[in-house]
Design a protein around this motif. Sequence first.
Motif, PDB file in Angstrom:
ATOM      1  N   UNK A 171     -11.154 -42.994  -9.945  1.00 56.24           N
ATOM      2  CA  UNK A 171      -9.923 -42.333  -9.520  1.00 56.24           C
ATOM      3  C   UNK A 171      -8.725 -42.898 -10.247  1.00 56.24           C
ATOM      4  N   UNK A 172      -7.953 -42.008 -10.877  1.00 53.80           N
ATOM      5  CA  UNK A 172      -6.709 -42.418 -11.510  1.00 53.80           C
ATOM      6  C   UNK A 172      -5.663 -42.671 -10.422  1.00 53.80           C
ATOM      7  N   UNK A 173      -4.490 -43.121 -10.847  1.00 52.98           N
ATOM      8  CA  UNK A 173      -3.413 -43.346  -9.881  1.00 52.98           C
ATOM      9  C   UNK A 173      -3.060 -42.046  -9.165  1.00 52.98           C
ATOM     10  N   UNK A 174      -3.042 -40.931  -9.920  1.00 49.89           N
ATOM     11  CA  UNK A 174      -2.723 -39.642  -9.305  1.00 49.89           C
ATOM     12  C   UNK A 174      -3.832 -39.208  -8.349  1.00 49.89           C
ATOM     13  N   UNK A 175      -5.090 -39.370  -8.764  1.00 47.13           N
ATOM     14  CA  UNK A 175      -6.214 -39.041  -7.880  1.00 47.13           C
ATOM     15  C   UNK A 175      -6.125 -39.837  -6.582  1.00 47.13           C
ATOM     16  N   UNK A 176      -5.870 -41.131  -6.725  1.00 45.12           N
ATOM     17  CA  UNK A 176      -5.826 -42.021  -5.560  1.00 45.12           C
ATOM     18  C   UNK A 176      -4.725 -41.615  -4.590  1.00 45.12           C
ATOM     19  N   UNK A 177      -3.564 -41.232  -5.134  1.00 47.99           N
ATOM     20  CA  UNK A 177      -2.445 -40.832  -4.287  1.00 47.99           C
ATOM     21  C   UNK A 177      -2.728 -39.527  -3.558  1.00 47.99           C
ATOM     22  N   UNK A 178      -3.223 -38.554  -4.289  1.00 48.15           N
ATOM     23  CA  UNK A 178      -3.443 -37.235  -3.710  1.00 48.15           C
ATOM     24  C   UNK A 178      -4.625 -37.215  -2.736  1.00 48.15           C
ATOM     25  N   UNK A 179      -5.650 -38.014  -3.017  1.00 49.78           N
ATOM     26  CA  UNK A 179      -6.850 -38.017  -2.174  1.00 49.78           C
ATOM     27  C   UNK A 179      -6.881 -39.183  -1.188  1.00 49.78           C
ATOM     28  N   UNK A 180      -5.838 -39.999  -1.204  1.00 50.24           N
ATOM     29  CA  UNK A 180      -5.721 -41.145  -0.283  1.00 50.24           C
ATOM     30  C   UNK A 180      -6.937 -42.055  -0.392  1.00 50.24           C
ATOM     31  N   UNK A 181      -7.231 -42.454  -1.633  1.00 49.48           N
ATOM     32  CA  UNK A 181      -8.363 -43.326  -1.925  1.00 49.48           C
ATOM     33  C   UNK A 181      -7.882 -44.536  -2.716  1.00 49.48           C
ATOM     34  N   UNK A 182      -8.621 -45.642  -2.673  1.00 53.03           N
ATOM     35  CA  UNK A 182      -8.269 -46.782  -3.518  1.00 53.03           C
ATOM     36  C   UNK A 182      -8.440 -46.412  -4.991  1.00 53.03           C
ATOM     37  N   UNK A 183      -7.546 -46.849  -5.866  1.00 53.90           N
ATOM     38  CA  UNK A 183      -7.715 -46.584  -7.298  1.00 53.90           C
ATOM     39  C   UNK A 183      -9.077 -47.085  -7.776  1.00 53.90           C
TER      40      UNK A 183
END
Length: 246
Positions: A105-117
């Motif tokens: 997960x990229x920083x954007x993925x992590x933010x949008x999906x509420x996951x750890x990077x």
Amino acid sequence: MTARHEQIAAELRRAIQREEYAVGSRLPTETELATQYGVSRGTVRQAVAALTAEGLIGSRQGARRVVLARGRSQSFAELRSFAQWAQAMGRTATGHVISQQYHPATAEDATRLQLPPGTPVLGVLRLRGLDGEPVLVERSVYADWISPAVAAIDPDCASVTQRLYDDTGLVFAHGEHVIDAIAAGARDAALLAVRRTSPLLRVRRVTTTHDGRPVEWSDDRYRPDAVSFTVHNAIGHNALVRTTAG
């Protein structure tokens, strides 16, 4: 067997798209349409209601229906998948996975999906079609907890939303959409059969479950001549929020 009002709606829809009824013109009256198709006014009323819901025609009480648009439109009054929207309009939706792979997960993925990077997520590039015509390129990223179920779906599945519901009971309950325009890059242009730098309608969305758990986020790019979007609002309720670009 297709209901008679659905057949009439499909015939009127095609007539509007062929510009037999131009934008701004009026449709025949309910009585005239009932005579033309050999049905009751109630059946005509059902057909017309379907076109009104699609944003193709508008009306007010006591007045004849006016053609508002020639293209296919999608309302944001309810959350529907591409395939569900197409089916409601009597169209045939198709889908084909161009590529899919897991990635951290990229920083954007992590933010949008509420996951750890760095969490393994599934990225899918999918081409969607309407009546055999390519109209949409989807770049979706699925959260780690649903990725295995998505990866197991046939690459030519027409409705991922329906398949996930059938397989796992998952319901896409809420969606946030940001709409803007973007120039077609080389890959999008080739997939959608348009010229490079042609304007595309982009919808960036995050979809969640009933309890707010993010399922996916996606960058969807539509051919602007194929699909439009409508938002119905009123003094007491406004679903449209304006923001600056970015």
